[in-house]
Scaffold this motif. Structure first.
Motif, PDB file in Angstrom:
ATOM      1  N   THR A  29      32.079  11.011   2.048  1.00 33.97           N
ATOM      2  CA  THR A  29      31.143  11.539   1.916  1.00 33.97           C
ATOM      3  C   THR A  29      29.871  10.301   1.294  1.00 33.97           C
ATOM      4  O   THR A  29      28.569  10.580   1.265  1.00 33.97           O
ATOM      5  N   GLY A  30      30.604   9.068   1.277  1.00 37.09           N
ATOM      6  CA  GLY A  30      29.540   8.273   1.120  1.00 37.09           C
ATOM      7  C   GLY A  30      30.259   7.138   0.476  1.00 37.09           C
ATOM      8  O   GLY A  30      31.099   7.016   0.341  1.00 37.09           O
ATOM      9  N   VAL A  31      29.150   5.726   0.685  1.00 42.02           N
ATOM     10  CA  VAL A  31      30.317   4.330  -1.086  1.00 42.02           C
ATOM     11  C   VAL A  31      28.688   3.848  -1.496  1.00 42.02           C
ATOM     12  O   VAL A  31      27.840   4.056  -1.439  1.00 42.02           O
ATOM     13  N   HIS A  32      29.739   3.759  -2.378  1.00 44.20           N
ATOM     14  CA  HIS A  32      29.074   3.757  -3.478  1.00 44.20           C
ATOM     15  C   HIS A  32      29.554   2.548  -4.196  1.00 44.20           C
ATOM     16  O   HIS A  32      30.814   1.670  -4.438  1.00 44.20           O
ATOM     17  N   VAL A  33      28.626   1.390  -5.422  1.00 44.41           N
ATOM     18  CA  VAL A  33      29.231   0.207  -6.368  1.00 44.41           C
ATOM     19  C   VAL A  33      28.948   0.226  -7.848  1.00 44.41           C
ATOM     20  O   VAL A  33      27.782   1.078  -7.678  1.00 44.41           O
ATOM     21  N   SER A  34      29.543   0.186  -8.652  1.00 39.67           N
ATOM     22  CA  SER A  34      29.918   0.049 -10.248  1.00 39.67           C
ATOM     23  C   SER A  34      30.663  -0.760 -10.940  1.00 39.67           C
ATOM     24  O   SER A  34      31.960  -0.273  -9.856  1.00 39.67           O
ATOM     25  N   GLU A  35      29.929  -0.747 -11.897  1.00 41.93           N
ATOM     26  CA  GLU A  35      31.144  -1.746 -12.635  1.00 41.93           C
ATOM     27  C   GLU A  35      31.175  -0.809 -13.602  1.00 41.93           C
ATOM     28  O   GLU A  35      31.737  -1.681 -14.651  1.00 41.93           O
ATOM     29  N   LEU A  36      30.554  -0.212 -13.917  1.00 38.08           N
ATOM     30  CA  LEU A  36      31.325   0.706 -14.992  1.00 38.08           C
ATOM     31  C   LEU A  36      32.687   0.976 -15.148  1.00 38.08           C
ATOM     32  O   LEU A  36      33.450   1.347 -14.818  1.00 38.08           O
ATOM     33  N   GLU A  37      32.648   0.949 -16.694  1.00 34.18           N
ATOM     34  CA  GLU A  37      34.126   1.640 -16.853  1.00 34.18           C
ATOM     35  C   GLU A  37      33.840   3.465 -16.151  1.00 34.18           C
ATOM     36  O   GLU A  37      35.785   3.858 -16.042  1.00 34.18           O
ATOM     37  N   ARG A 118      26.129  -1.064   4.635  1.00 32.60           N
ATOM     38  CA  ARG A 118      25.730  -0.673   6.126  1.00 32.60           C
ATOM     39  C   ARG A 118      26.062  -0.424   7.113  1.00 32.60           C
ATOM     40  O   ARG A 118      25.848   0.670   7.821  1.00 32.60           O
ATOM     41  N   ALA A 119      27.391  -0.683   6.846  1.00 31.54           N
ATOM     42  CA  ALA A 119      28.360  -0.515   8.447  1.00 31.54           C
ATOM     43  C   ALA A 119      28.925   1.171   7.892  1.00 31.54           C
ATOM     44  O   ALA A 119      28.532   1.777   9.101  1.00 31.54           O
ATOM     45  N   TYR A 120      28.955   1.713   7.325  1.00 32.61           N
ATOM     46  CA  TYR A 120      29.334   3.445   7.112  1.00 32.61           C
ATOM     47  C   TYR A 120      27.725   3.715   6.957  1.00 32.61           C
ATOM     48  O   TYR A 120      28.020   4.735   7.687  1.00 32.61           O
ATOM     49  N   TRP A 121      26.072   3.243   6.542  1.00 32.99           N
ATOM     50  CA  TRP A 121      25.385   3.845   6.790  1.00 32.99           C
ATOM     51  C   TRP A 121      24.544   3.898   8.830  1.00 32.99           C
ATOM     52  O   TRP A 121      24.745   5.280   9.343  1.00 32.99           O
ATOM     53  N   ARG A 122      25.433   3.315   9.410  1.00 27.97           N
ATOM     54  CA  ARG A 122      25.461   2.836  10.748  1.00 27.97           C
ATOM     55  C   ARG A 122      26.702   4.414  11.170  1.00 27.97           C
ATOM     56  O   ARG A 122      25.667   4.175  12.787  1.00 27.97           O
ATOM     57  N   LEU A 123      27.068   4.060  11.138  1.00 29.98           N
ATOM     58  CA  LEU A 123      28.022   4.834  11.901  1.00 29.98           C
ATOM     59  C   LEU A 123      27.713   6.322  11.411  1.00 29.98           C
ATOM     60  O   LEU A 123      28.158   7.676  12.250  1.00 29.98           O
ATOM     61  N   SER A 124      27.555   6.308  10.004  1.00 32.53           N
ATOM     62  CA  SER A 124      27.254   8.182   9.611  1.00 32.53           C
ATOM     63  C   SER A 124      25.804   8.668  10.640  1.00 32.53           C
ATOM     64  O   SER A 124      25.627   9.349  10.919  1.00 32.53           O
ATOM     65  N   ALA A 125      24.789   7.569  11.210  1.00 35.97           N
ATOM     66  CA  ALA A 125      24.106   7.720  11.950  1.00 35.97           C
ATOM     67  C   ALA A 125      23.883   7.887  12.867  1.00 35.97           C
ATOM     68  O   ALA A 125      23.895   8.947  13.891  1.00 35.97           O
ATOM     69  N   ARG A 126      24.971   7.487  14.043  1.00 46.29           N
ATOM     70  CA  ARG A 126      25.594   7.384  14.901  1.00 46.29           C
ATOM     71  C   ARG A 126      26.340   9.420  14.761  1.00 46.29           C
ATOM     72  O   ARG A 126      26.154  10.164  15.384  1.00 46.29           O
ATOM     73  N   SER A 127      27.162   9.119  13.973  1.00 44.62           N
ATOM     74  CA  SER A 127      28.104   9.825  14.312  1.00 44.62           C
ATOM     75  C   SER A 127      27.040  11.728  13.596  1.00 44.62           C
ATOM     76  O   SER A 127      27.218  12.610  14.724  1.00 44.62           O
ATOM     77  N   SER A 128      26.117  10.788  13.338  1.00 51.04           N
ATOM     78  CA  SER A 128      24.927  12.381  13.306  1.00 51.04           C
ATOM     79  C   SER A 128      24.146  13.188  14.082  1.00 51.04           C
ATOM     80  O   SER A 128      23.761  13.887  14.827  1.00 51.04           O
ATOM     81  N   GLN A 129      23.834  11.553  15.314  1.00 49.20           N
ATOM     82  CA  GLN A 129      23.430  12.169  16.301  1.00 49.20           C
ATOM     83  C   GLN A 129      24.251  12.337  17.592  1.00 49.20           C
ATOM     84  O   GLN A 129      23.657  13.510  18.234  1.00 49.20           O
TER      85      GLN A 129
END
Length: 501
Positions: A29-37, A118-129
């Motif tokens: 469903t997405g890619v998320h970055v976090s360093e929180l516990e 970036r790779a995830y959103w690029r693939l997602s845009a291609r899939s949506s199209q």
């Protein structure tokens, strides 16, 4: 949608499964970055979570608690960026991910997390199209299917094929359902029951429920506040945004077709009501001319008249279908499951009268064809009266008997009228006797005795010829027959002779 495997394949050595082998394709469903516990308050579930490992280095227990929180949130995968905090994957983390069912991947030292996003959103845009183009093609094909004569069948089949599952359309009047493929027939009975429950509860939007262990999505099909039917879908896969758009397109197409049918059916019913009224009032030739002029079916040579009790606001179509559940008296045939379409019907004085082709009603003792479930439970007051077969021109003559039988019929029953010549004649004499303002029995007797000769009959009665004409007109109107018709005056004369004695 982009799968975890697709993303890993696209990035190659920049995103590697820790197990060293490709895992089954799972949608991200997405890619998320976090360093929180505890990053879960900022996640929705289904994401790839990237971290450098800061929350995991305190102790083994912290790693287990961290992965457990991700599991409870429904996080799909954990990506560890190797480098300053972790040179390799800690064994407790690998064991915790394996136990929790959270996929574990690694990002080599020096690879920015931004490259993964970036790779995830690029693939997602291609899939949506791709989904959009496929959806547009499907919607175009469905719109073309809606122009076919069998529009509902074609559209339902096209939707089921597009979703890789099954689809069904259930009319709101309990008419025959349309479904595809044929193996979906087993879903129809429980689907009808669930639809009836939702309809009674006033649920006129989308609803989701389970049948035979499969999730089913149902949409109401309506226009101008009126529900025409329900579209049920058992998709063979998780629905995408493009799938939902296709379903909404089908809902719109079905609503348009239902509205078109409603307009045509309304016009046909109005014209048919005019023809039925003419038939039931004895104007047979005028009824034939009108039916031919407006393009209705040719009127049958022999008919039965069926009377049904009706209350204000009731749907005539549902009432007619419910008539098949009436219990017939001995010697009467059970009624087939009629569709209201094309039937000649006339409504008056809390009753609905139908002119039925005699050959479409089974003979006494015969069972009608298998009928769909009728909504009889919604009409507990319903009763019916059925005449014997008569020539079309005599339909008006059986109306008094049908009216009287219908008034006396118990709810839930179908009664006969006993409308042979003698019984009809007895009913006519009873009606003439009951007229309070003039001696119609004596008037009709003398009129028939003198074979319709006005002068002789008026002289015998001692009244003016115009008075005689007025009384005969009253008698004809009361009985709904033409007293000069041989099939009327012969049995009536014999019954009047019996009455005189």
């Amino acid at each position: 949608m982009v799968s975890l495997t697709e993303l890993s394949n696209a990035l190659g050595p920049l995103l590697v499964f820790h197990s060293g082998r490709r895992q089954p394709s799972r949608q991200l469903t997405g890619v998320h970055v976090s360093e929180l516990e505890d990053p879960t308050p900022y996640l929705e579930g289904g994401e790839l979570l990237l971290t450098t490992g800061m929350p995991l280095v305190r102790n083994d227990a912290a790693a287990g608690e961290y992965v457990a929180r991700l599991r409870d949130k429904g996080i799909l995968a954990l990506g560890l960026g190797l480098g300053p905090w972790l040179e390799e994957v800690p064994l407790p983390v690998a064991e915790a991910c394996a136990a929790a069912g959270v996929e574990l991947l690694t990002v080599p030292d020096g690879v920015p997390f931004q490259n993964i996003s970036r790779a995830y959103w690029r693939l997602s845009a291609r899939s949506s199209q791709a989904d959009l183009m496929s959806s547009l093609g499907t919607q175009t094909a469905l719109a073309q299917a809606a122009m076919r004569p069998d529009a509902t069948t074609a559209v339902v089949r096209g939707l089921a094929q597009a979703l890789g599952g099954w689809a069904a359309y259930l009319p709101a009047d309990s008419g025959p359902s349309t479904f595809w493929p044929a193996s979906a027939e087993g879903y129809i009975p429980p689907l009808r029951a669930e639809t009836l429950r939702l309809n009674r509860a006033g649920t006129h939007s989308a609803a989701t429920f389970e049948i035979h262990g499969q999730a089913v999505v149902e949409y109401s099909i309506g226009t101008s506040g009126r529900i025409h039917g329900f579209l049920a879908v058992g998709p063979g896969r998780t629905l995408t945004a493009a799938d939902r758009q296709v379903i909404l397109t089908v809902c719109t197409l079905l609503a348009l077709k239902a509205r078109q049918r409603e307009v045509v059916s309304g016009a046909t019913a109005t014209l048919g009501a005019a023809v039925a009224k003419l038939v039931l009032h004895g104007h047979t030739e005028a009824a034939r001319i009108l039916a031919a002029d407006v393009g209705l079916q040719e009127l049958p040579g022999r008919v039965r008249v069926l009377g049904l009790t009706v209350r204000a606001g009731e749907n005539p179509g549902l009432l007619i279908r419910a008539a098949s559940a009436l219990v017939p008296d001995a010697g009467l045939p059970p009624l087939p499951d009629y569709s209201a379409a094309g039937l000649l019907r006339h409504e008056e004085e809390s009753a609905l009268y139908l002119v039925l082709p005699a050959h479409e009603v089974p003979a006494a003792g015969q069972e009608p064809g298998a009928a769909a479930s009728s909504p009889a439970a919604a009409h507990p007051h319903l009763a019916g009266a059925l005449s014997e077969p008569v020539p079309l021109g005599e339909a008006a003559s059986v109306m008094p008997a049908v009216r009287r039988a219908l008034r006396q019929a118990p709810p839930g029953s179908l009664v006969g009228t006993g409308s042979d010549s003698n019984s009809r004649a007895r009913e006519w004499v009873t009606l003439l006797q009951g007229y309070p303002r003039a001696d119609l029995v004596g008037t009709v007797t003398e009129y028939l005795r003198h074979r319709g000769h006005w002068e002789n009959a008026s002289r015998s009665l001692g009244v003016h010829r115009n008075s005689l004409r007025h009384r005969i007109s009253l008698a004809s109107s009361l009985l709904g027959v033409d007293l000069d018709d041989p099939d009327v005056f012969a049995p009536l004369w014999m019954e009047l002779r019996h009455y005189e004695r």
